[in-house]
Motif scaffolding. Sequence first.
Motif, PDB file in Angstrom:
ATOM      1  N   ASP A   1       0.820  -1.212   0.000  1.00 47.37           N
ATOM      2  CA  ASP A   1       0.000   0.000   0.000  1.00 47.37           C
ATOM      3  C   ASP A   1       0.853   1.261   0.000  1.00 47.37           C
ATOM      4  OD1 ASP A   1      -2.245  -1.558  -0.016  1.00 47.37           O
ATOM      5  OD2 ASP A   1      -2.751  -1.252   2.097  1.00 47.37           O
ATOM      6  N   ALA A   2       1.952   1.242   0.767  1.00 45.81           N
ATOM      7  CA  ALA A   2       2.814   2.420   0.830  1.00 45.81           C
ATOM      8  C   ALA A   2       3.423   2.729  -0.539  1.00 45.81           C
ATOM      9  CB  ALA A   2       3.915   2.222   1.869  1.00 45.81           C
ATOM     10  N   VAL A   3       3.868   1.678  -1.224  1.00 45.38           N
ATOM     11  CA  VAL A   3       4.440   1.880  -2.562  1.00 45.38           C
ATOM     12  C   VAL A   3       3.356   2.314  -3.547  1.00 45.38           C
ATOM     13  CG1 VAL A   3       5.605   0.771  -4.513  1.00 45.38           C
ATOM     14  CG2 VAL A   3       6.303   0.225  -2.163  1.00 45.38           C
ATOM     15  N   ALA A   4       2.217   1.636  -3.519  1.00 47.12           N
ATOM     16  CA  ALA A   4       1.134   1.926  -4.464  1.00 47.12           C
ATOM     17  C   ALA A   4       0.607   3.339  -4.305  1.00 47.12           C
ATOM     18  CB  ALA A   4       0.002   0.919  -4.284  1.00 47.12           C
ATOM     19  N   GLU A   5       0.654   3.868  -3.092  1.00 41.88           N
ATOM     20  CA  GLU A   5       0.111   5.200  -2.833  1.00 41.88           C
ATOM     21  C   GLU A   5       1.180   6.289  -2.854  1.00 41.88           C
ATOM     22  OE1 GLU A   5      -2.940   5.586   0.095  1.00 41.88           O
ATOM     23  OE2 GLU A   5      -3.284   3.417   0.181  1.00 41.88           O
ATOM     24  N   GLY A   6       2.377   5.951  -3.351  1.00 41.12           N
ATOM     25  CA  GLY A   6       3.424   6.957  -3.524  1.00 41.12           C
ATOM     26  C   GLY A   6       4.027   7.456  -2.230  1.00 41.12           C
ATOM     27  N   LEU A   7       4.082   6.588  -1.234  1.00 38.32           N
ATOM     28  CA  LEU A   7       4.585   6.989   0.078  1.00 38.32           C
ATOM     29  C   LEU A   7       5.995   6.474   0.345  1.00 38.32           C
ATOM     30  CD1 LEU A   7       1.276   6.274   2.021  1.00 38.32           C
ATOM     31  CD2 LEU A   7       2.104   8.489   1.164  1.00 38.32           C
ATOM     32  N   THR A   8       6.683   6.047  -0.725  1.00 38.58           N
ATOM     33  CA  THR A   8       8.059   5.572  -0.621  1.00 38.58           C
ATOM     34  C   THR A   8       8.921   6.384  -1.590  1.00 38.58           C
ATOM     35  OG1 THR A   8       7.625   3.838  -2.262  1.00 38.58           O
ATOM     36  CG2 THR A   8       7.340   3.257   0.066  1.00 38.58           C
ATOM     37  N   GLU A   9      10.183   6.020  -1.708  1.00 39.17           N
ATOM     38  CA  GLU A   9      11.087   6.736  -2.610  1.00 39.17           C
ATOM     39  C   GLU A   9      10.580   6.684  -4.052  1.00 39.17           C
ATOM     40  OE1 GLU A   9      11.971   2.530  -2.306  1.00 39.17           O
ATOM     41  OE2 GLU A   9      12.144   4.056  -0.740  1.00 39.17           O
ATOM     42  N   GLU A  10      10.952   7.675  -4.852  1.00 40.87           N
ATOM     43  CA  GLU A  10      10.448   7.753  -6.224  1.00 40.87           C
ATOM     44  C   GLU A  10      10.941   6.584  -7.075  1.00 40.87           C
ATOM     45  OE1 GLU A  10      11.113  11.457  -8.126  1.00 40.87           O
ATOM     46  OE2 GLU A  10      10.047  12.639  -6.618  1.00 40.87           O
TER      47      GLU A  10
ATOM     48  N   THR B   1      -2.319  -7.010  -8.445  1.00 36.65           N
ATOM     49  CA  THR B   1      -2.898  -6.502  -7.206  1.00 36.65           C
ATOM     50  C   THR B   1      -2.253  -7.234  -6.027  1.00 36.65           C
ATOM     51  OG1 THR B   1      -4.663  -8.159  -7.081  1.00 36.65           O
ATOM     52  CG2 THR B   1      -5.090  -6.153  -8.387  1.00 36.65           C
ATOM     53  N   TYR B   2      -2.432  -6.686  -4.859  1.00 34.78           N
ATOM     54  CA  TYR B   2      -1.873  -7.334  -3.672  1.00 34.78           C
ATOM     55  C   TYR B   2      -2.473  -8.723  -3.489  1.00 34.78           C
ATOM     56  CZ  TYR B   2      -0.489  -8.226   1.138  1.00 34.78           C
ATOM     57  OH  TYR B   2       0.036  -8.799   2.271  1.00 34.78           O
ATOM     58  N   ASP B   3      -3.761  -8.850  -3.657  1.00 36.17           N
ATOM     59  CA  ASP B   3      -4.403 -10.150  -3.462  1.00 36.17           C
ATOM     60  C   ASP B   3      -3.950 -11.174  -4.497  1.00 36.17           C
ATOM     61  OD1 ASP B   3      -5.743  -9.470  -1.167  1.00 36.17           O
ATOM     62  OD2 ASP B   3      -7.575  -8.857  -2.187  1.00 36.17           O
ATOM     63  N   GLU B   4      -3.628 -10.723  -5.700  1.00 30.27           N
ATOM     64  CA  GLU B   4      -3.097 -11.645  -6.705  1.00 30.27           C
ATOM     65  C   GLU B   4      -1.735 -12.190  -6.272  1.00 30.27           C
ATOM     66  OE1 GLU B   4      -5.140  -9.944 -10.834  1.00 30.27           O
ATOM     67  OE2 GLU B   4      -3.192  -9.137 -10.139  1.00 30.27           O
ATOM     68  N   ILE B   5      -0.916 -11.331  -5.703  1.00 34.59           N
ATOM     69  CA  ILE B   5       0.385 -11.765  -5.205  1.00 34.59           C
ATOM     70  C   ILE B   5       0.207 -12.758  -4.051  1.00 34.59           C
ATOM     71  CG2 ILE B   5       2.497 -11.009  -4.032  1.00 34.59           C
ATOM     72  CD1 ILE B   5       2.197  -8.332  -5.521  1.00 34.59           C
ATOM     73  N   ILE B   6      -0.677 -12.421  -3.149  1.00 34.39           N
ATOM     74  CA  ILE B   6      -0.916 -13.292  -1.992  1.00 34.39           C
ATOM     75  C   ILE B   6      -1.434 -14.660  -2.441  1.00 34.39           C
ATOM     76  CG2 ILE B   6      -2.430 -13.623   0.006  1.00 34.39           C
ATOM     77  CD1 ILE B   6      -0.003 -11.774   0.473  1.00 34.39           C
TER      78      ILE B   6
ATOM     79  N   GLN C   1      10.780  -7.845  -3.163  1.00 35.05           N
ATOM     80  CA  GLN C   1      11.132  -6.986  -4.292  1.00 35.05           C
ATOM     81  C   GLN C   1      10.061  -7.070  -5.376  1.00 35.05           C
ATOM     82  OE1 GLN C   1      15.115  -8.508  -4.957  1.00 35.05           O
ATOM     83  NE2 GLN C   1      16.029  -6.653  -4.105  1.00 35.05           N
ATOM     84  N   GLU C   2       9.538  -8.272  -5.617  1.00 32.37           N
ATOM     85  CA  GLU C   2       8.438  -8.416  -6.569  1.00 32.37           C
ATOM     86  C   GLU C   2       7.223  -7.631  -6.094  1.00 32.37           C
ATOM     87  OE1 GLU C   2       5.498 -11.821  -8.513  1.00 32.37           O
ATOM     88  OE2 GLU C   2       6.400 -12.112  -6.540  1.00 32.37           O
ATOM     89  N   LEU C   3       6.958  -7.669  -4.808  1.00 29.63           N
ATOM     90  CA  LEU C   3       5.819  -6.947  -4.260  1.00 29.63           C
ATOM     91  C   LEU C   3       5.959  -5.452  -4.537  1.00 29.63           C
ATOM     92  CD1 LEU C   3       4.209  -7.632  -0.816  1.00 29.63           C
ATOM     93  CD2 LEU C   3       4.715  -5.305  -1.505  1.00 29.63           C
ATOM     94  N   VAL C   4       7.163  -4.910  -4.310  1.00 32.66           N
ATOM     95  CA  VAL C   4       7.416  -3.490  -4.574  1.00 32.66           C
ATOM     96  C   VAL C   4       7.234  -3.182  -6.053  1.00 32.66           C
ATOM     97  CG1 VAL C   4       9.210  -1.701  -4.621  1.00 32.66           C
ATOM     98  CG2 VAL C   4       8.932  -3.129  -2.587  1.00 32.66           C
ATOM     99  N   GLU C   5       7.784  -4.031  -6.909  1.00 33.00           N
ATOM    100  CA  GLU C   5       7.681  -3.808  -8.353  1.00 33.00           C
ATOM    101  C   GLU C   5       6.226  -3.789  -8.803  1.00 33.00           C
ATOM    102  OE1 GLU C   5       9.957  -7.083  -9.726  1.00 33.00           O
ATOM    103  OE2 GLU C   5      11.841  -6.324  -8.900  1.00 33.00           O
ATOM    104  N   CYS C   6       5.447  -4.763  -8.332  1.00 34.82           N
ATOM    105  CA  CYS C   6       4.040  -4.844  -8.748  1.00 34.82           C
ATOM    106  C   CYS C   6       3.211  -3.689  -8.197  1.00 34.82           C
ATOM    107  CB  CYS C   6       3.443  -6.175  -8.299  1.00 34.82           C
ATOM    108  SG  CYS C   6       4.161  -7.613  -9.130  1.00 34.82           S
ATOM    109  N   ALA C   7       3.533  -3.273  -6.976  1.00 39.18           N
ATOM    110  CA  ALA C   7       2.817  -2.133  -6.399  1.00 39.18           C
ATOM    111  C   ALA C   7       3.135  -0.861  -7.161  1.00 39.18           C
ATOM    112  CB  ALA C   7       3.190  -1.976  -4.923  1.00 39.18           C
ATOM    113  N   ALA C   8       4.379  -0.751  -7.626  1.00 44.12           N
ATOM    114  CA  ALA C   8       4.798   0.470  -8.323  1.00 44.12           C
ATOM    115  C   ALA C   8       4.197   0.569  -9.715  1.00 44.12           C
ATOM    116  CB  ALA C   8       6.322   0.519  -8.408  1.00 44.12           C
ATOM    117  N   ASP C   9       4.128  -0.569 -10.442  1.00 44.54           N
ATOM    118  CA  ASP C   9       3.629  -0.495 -11.819  1.00 44.54           C
ATOM    119  C   ASP C   9       2.201  -1.011 -11.987  1.00 44.54           C
ATOM    120  OD1 ASP C   9       3.796  -3.301 -11.833  1.00 44.54           O
ATOM    121  OD2 ASP C   9       5.655  -3.349 -12.973  1.00 44.54           O
ATOM    122  N   GLY C  10       1.620  -1.505 -10.896  1.00 44.72           N
ATOM    123  CA  GLY C  10       0.236  -1.965 -10.948  1.00 44.72           C
ATOM    124  C   GLY C  10       0.040  -3.247 -11.724  1.00 44.72           C
ATOM    125  N   SER C  11       1.114  -4.008 -11.966  1.00 44.49           N
ATOM    126  CA  SER C  11       1.011  -5.220 -12.789  1.00 44.49           C
ATOM    127  C   SER C  11       0.258  -6.339 -12.094  1.00 44.49           C
ATOM    128  CB  SER C  11       2.411  -5.702 -13.192  1.00 44.49           C
ATOM    129  OG  SER C  11       3.224  -5.906 -12.048  1.00 44.49           O
TER     130      SER C  11
END
Length: 482
Positions: free
Chosen positions: A282-291, A458-463, A446-456
């Motif tokens: 959520d933090a990555v998806a909502e732009g709350l981490t480094e650019e 959803t979180y539930d799909e990863i889970i 790292q995959e979680l961060v990548e998917c959150a950043a590019d929207g490839s």
Amino acid sequence: MKMKKFLALSTASVMALSMVACGNTDNGAAESSASTTPATAEASTEAGTAEAEVTGLNYAELTLGEDYTDITTTIKVLTNRTDLLEDGAAVPFQTYIDAFNEMYPNITVDIEGITDYASDTLLRLQGGDWGDVMFIPAVDKADLSTYFLPLGTTTEMDGQLNYYNQMYEGTVYGVPYTAGVSGGIVYNKAVFEAAGITEMPKTPEDFIAALKQIKEYDSSIIPLYTNYAAGWAMGGQWDPAISGSATGDSTYMNQKLLHTANPFADPGDGTGAYNVYKVMYDAVAEGLTEEDYSTTDWEGCKGMINNGQIACMVLGSWAVPQMKEAGDNADDIAYMPFPITLTSGKQAASVGPDYSFGINANTTEDNQAAALCFVKFMTEESGFSYDCGGLPVAIKDTRLPDFYAAFKGIDFVVDEPAIEGEEDLLNELNAESGLNINNNGETKLQELVECAADGSKTYDEIIDEWNEEWTSAQESCGVEIQ
């Protein structure tokens, strides 16, 4: 180890408690390794572990300054604490060596720092010619006796240490160099206060809201730093939180997780692994981490959080001293529990040892004796764990770093060991699934961060994928799923 499964900190117990892990450029690994999961003596007894008599060198029987004072030799010590070998370290390794040599002037200690410690030391072990003392990497428990000297039985170590974790069939092979909270959050309290955050977040929702508040206060501040590029600083730091912090259950990591069906699924009550990893997504998806997550810099982030450019990072408590020393604002660096509130209404924190000193089973007798003297000195006399911001490993040591006062009222949960016969099952499931839970599993994060950043994904799909991989591994390993 005379450690209760739950330790509620009171004002009195904060000063008496003997239980953080200090890390380095590659650490955390220990807090996070399946082979370095903390255990209690009570737990090992409950598991039915049989003790074998340990003859020869014995940690409990060694008297420092009296035994082996006639030995003249050189011992080689491998460490992940490369920061303590650099100019400017608050307490450099040489300080400890000098103090040791006052007691043992004829034992020369040669320290070698290894940056990619978790991987390189496994290769060095297999090669055989690595030295005399190392921090034990992620070897199977059944293989401990192949590489490392037995130091005593669990009963003997109960009277010496608050923690030990490198044990097999009642024999202890390693002594932790420090212990501490895993999967907590290092934060800049000046930034939090300036952003108007007056209470520490206690739920994932509150934490994400706090990160948003920080970004609204000053968009130049990075609310949450992922440390994506330093893989060990992800899996090794987030994974431990899925145990005590997210469940309050001392049996979860090494016993229940192995048999749980779909352990990453949402339990629906704000707890569990699902809600730990969702914070990062959520933090990555909502732009709350480094650019740009690919450009994170482990060494650079220390100064950045010290001067307020970063608001917080998920790290073990071992990181607090390093962040304090990285600039002029040591008093701004603080530590909080992972923001999950259990169904009991309380918070908990996973606590356990970091890497353990292990002594080469195949070196000379003189070097083994000298190595044991060094290990016991570092554990009981040097103040090493305290200097690292750690909880005391030796029972005789009672000093506690000030920042643990922030954990007043928090339940400290120490993971119990696997049940007899399943000591290496978590390693097997990790290898089969590729998830490497609590074993430097940076790839999945790292995959979680990548998917959150590019929207490839959803979180539930990863889970769902993680659950499928874990279930497949359970089936391949013949695990009974409950």
